[in-house]
Every structure is written in structure tokens, then in C-alpha cells.
Write a protein that holds these residues in place. Structure first.
Motif, PDB file in Angstrom:
ATOM      1  N   GLY A  61       0.825  -1.192   0.000  1.00 57.77           N
ATOM      2  CA  GLY A  61       0.000   0.000   0.000  1.00 57.77           C
ATOM      3  C   GLY A  61       0.866   1.252   0.000  1.00 57.77           C
ATOM      4  N   ASP A  62       0.323   2.333  -0.494  1.00 60.79           N
ATOM      5  CA  ASP A  62       1.099   3.569  -0.653  1.00 60.79           C
ATOM      6  C   ASP A  62       1.626   4.107   0.675  1.00 60.79           C
ATOM      7  OD1 ASP A  62      -0.940   4.922  -3.365  1.00 60.79           O
ATOM      8  OD2 ASP A  62       0.767   3.548  -3.375  1.00 60.79           O
ATOM      9  N   SER A  63       0.873   3.916   1.738  1.00 64.58           N
ATOM     10  CA  SER A  63       1.261   4.521   3.019  1.00 64.58           C
ATOM     11  C   SER A  63       2.482   3.853   3.654  1.00 64.58           C
ATOM     12  CB  SER A  63       0.084   4.469   3.992  1.00 64.58           C
ATOM     13  OG  SER A  63      -0.291   3.134   4.237  1.00 64.58           O
ATOM     14  N   VAL A  64       2.847   2.668   3.188  1.00 62.24           N
ATOM     15  CA  VAL A  64       3.972   1.951   3.791  1.00 62.24           C
ATOM     16  C   VAL A  64       5.090   1.667   2.801  1.00 62.24           C
ATOM     17  CG1 VAL A  64       2.400   0.865   5.426  1.00 62.24           C
ATOM     18  CG2 VAL A  64       3.122  -0.394   3.387  1.00 62.24           C
ATOM     19  N   LYS A  65       4.875   1.973   1.559  1.00 60.61           N
ATOM     20  CA  LYS A  65       5.849   1.662   0.516  1.00 60.61           C
ATOM     21  C   LYS A  65       7.194   2.310   0.843  1.00 60.61           C
ATOM     22  CE  LYS A  65       3.645   1.389  -3.262  1.00 60.61           C
ATOM     23  NZ  LYS A  65       2.927   1.730  -4.513  1.00 60.61           N
ATOM     24  N   GLY A  66       8.255   1.534   0.756  1.00 58.76           N
ATOM     25  CA  GLY A  66       9.591   2.042   1.043  1.00 58.76           C
ATOM     26  C   GLY A  66       9.998   1.926   2.498  1.00 58.76           C
ATOM     27  N   ARG A  67       9.030   1.652   3.382  1.00 57.04           N
ATOM     28  CA  ARG A  67       9.332   1.520   4.818  1.00 57.04           C
ATOM     29  C   ARG A  67       9.105   0.097   5.324  1.00 57.04           C
ATOM     30  NH1 ARG A  67       6.311   4.166   8.486  1.00 57.04           N
ATOM     31  NH2 ARG A  67       4.427   4.151   7.172  1.00 57.04           N
ATOM     32  N   PHE A  68       8.124  -0.577   4.774  1.00 57.31           N
ATOM     33  CA  PHE A  68       7.767  -1.927   5.229  1.00 57.31           C
ATOM     34  C   PHE A  68       8.189  -2.948   4.174  1.00 57.31           C
ATOM     35  CE2 PHE A  68       3.892  -0.800   8.138  1.00 57.31           C
ATOM     36  CZ  PHE A  68       4.678   0.120   8.806  1.00 57.31           C
ATOM     37  N   THR A  69       8.562  -4.140   4.650  1.00 54.62           N
ATOM     38  CA  THR A  69       8.955  -5.216   3.753  1.00 54.62           C
ATOM     39  C   THR A  69       8.336  -6.522   4.214  1.00 54.62           C
ATOM     40  OG1 THR A  69      11.090  -4.145   3.336  1.00 54.62           O
ATOM     41  CG2 THR A  69      10.883  -6.464   2.728  1.00 54.62           C
ATOM     42  N   ILE A  70       7.712  -7.212   3.275  1.00 58.03           N
ATOM     43  CA  ILE A  70       7.121  -8.523   3.560  1.00 58.03           C
ATOM     44  C   ILE A  70       8.044  -9.605   3.013  1.00 58.03           C
ATOM     45  CG2 ILE A  70       5.174 -10.052   3.116  1.00 58.03           C
ATOM     46  CD1 ILE A  70       3.425  -7.568   2.810  1.00 58.03           C
ATOM     47  N   SER A  71       8.211 -10.644   3.805  1.00 60.49           N
ATOM     48  CA  SER A  71       8.994 -11.797   3.362  1.00 60.49           C
ATOM     49  C   SER A  71       8.357 -13.053   3.925  1.00 60.49           C
ATOM     50  CB  SER A  71      10.443 -11.676   3.826  1.00 60.49           C
ATOM     51  OG  SER A  71      10.517 -11.635   5.238  1.00 60.49           O
ATOM     52  N   ARG A  72       8.839 -14.199   3.474  1.00 63.48           N
ATOM     53  CA  ARG A  72       8.318 -15.447   4.030  1.00 63.48           C
ATOM     54  C   ARG A  72       9.427 -16.476   4.118  1.00 63.48           C
ATOM     55  NH1 ARG A  72      10.126 -16.587  -0.731  1.00 63.48           N
ATOM     56  NH2 ARG A  72       8.924 -17.845  -2.212  1.00 63.48           N
ATOM     57  N   ASP A  73       9.232 -17.405   5.057  1.00 64.30           N
ATOM     58  CA  ASP A  73      10.147 -18.533   5.244  1.00 64.30           C
ATOM     59  C   ASP A  73       9.358 -19.788   4.929  1.00 64.30           C
ATOM     60  OD1 ASP A  73      11.608 -20.700   6.292  1.00 64.30           O
ATOM     61  OD2 ASP A  73      12.581 -19.404   7.765  1.00 64.30           O
ATOM     62  N   ASN A  74       9.650 -20.390   3.782  1.00 62.01           N
ATOM     63  CA  ASN A  74       8.887 -21.571   3.352  1.00 62.01           C
ATOM     64  C   ASN A  74       9.015 -22.719   4.339  1.00 62.01           C
ATOM     65  OD1 ASN A  74       7.979 -20.343   1.040  1.00 62.01           O
ATOM     66  ND2 ASN A  74       9.675 -21.068  -0.217  1.00 62.01           N
ATOM     67  N   ALA A  75      10.194 -22.903   4.881  1.00 59.20           N
ATOM     68  CA  ALA A  75      10.423 -24.039   5.779  1.00 59.20           C
ATOM     69  C   ALA A  75       9.614 -23.917   7.060  1.00 59.20           C
ATOM     70  CB  ALA A  75      11.909 -24.153   6.098  1.00 59.20           C
TER      71      ALA A  75
END
Length: 123
Positions: A61-75
Motif C-alpha cells: 500500500g502507498d502509506s507503507v511503501k519504502g518503509r515496510f517489507t514482507i517476506s516469508r520462510d517456506n520451511a
């Protein structure tokens, strides 16, 4: 039955960082879209971002772009939300959600929700 459990919320000063986790169980999530939303008191639930589990592709979303990062751990079947440069307006209950839809940019796209975790940013 899909279960989503958020953790990592808390109190942080403005400018600080926090990492939220969302532990998922009950399915194989390789074909799912996982998302983060937030809801402040008296406001609508707001889209924060989403990740396509298989590819890792993210969208924010525009309000968090550049500050927040989503990632995942498949294991670990766990999704993360790294929040940097936090502002008081980021204060909200943060929810993770899951859907089999490839869309995943609105709350209506999501079938499964966690219970939420509170994030409070002090000024």
C-alpha cells in the motif's frame, strides 16, 4: 482448517523498527497469497501489503511503501512484516490473512484471518 497466528507487536518509538510474524498452519501455502492489514481505532481495515507465497512477489500500500517489507520462510510456513521508520500513524492492530486468490489487495479477497497484534508507535 487454516490457522494464522500473529506475533511481534508492541510499543516502539517513532523512527524505530519492529518485525511482525505470522505463523500459518493447516494447508500447503505454496499457491496462496498472504497479506497484512491494519486497523486503527475508528478506521477501516487498511491494506498494508501482500506476498505471493510461491514466487515471493510483493506489493504494498502507498502509506507503507519504502518503509515496510514482507517476506516469508517456506520451511517455517511463516510470513514476516519488517517495519522501519515507524510513525505514530502506523499505530494499529495488524492482521495477517490468507487467500487462494491471486489478487489480494483488498480485505474482501481474503478467506482466513489471524487474531491480530497491537503495534503502538509513540511520538
Amino acid at each position: 482448517q487454516v490457522q494464522l497466528v500473529e506475533s511481534g507487536g508492541g510499543l516502539v518509538q517513532a523512527g524505530g523498527s519492529l518485525r511482525l510474524s505470522c505463523a500459518a498452519s493447516g494447508r500447503t501455502f505454496s499457491s496462496y497469497t498472504m497479506g497484512w492489514f491494519r486497523q486503527a481505532p475508528g478506521k477501516e481495515r487498511e491494506f498494508v501489503g501482500r506476498i505471493w507465497w510461491a514466487s515471493g512477489n510483493t506489493y504494498y500500500g502507498d502509506s507503507v511503501k519504502g518503509r515496510f517489507t514482507i517476506s516469508r520462510d517456506n520451511a517455517k510456513d511463516t510470513m514476516y512484516l519488517q517495519m522501519n521508520s515507524l510513525k505514530p500513524e502506523d499505530t494499529a492492530v495488524y492482521y495477517c490473512a490468507a487467500t487462494r486468490s491471486i489478487l489480494g489487495a483488498t480485505r474482501l479477497d481474503y478467506e482466513y484471518w489471524g487474531q491480530g497484534t497491537q503495534v503502538t508507535v509513540s511520538s
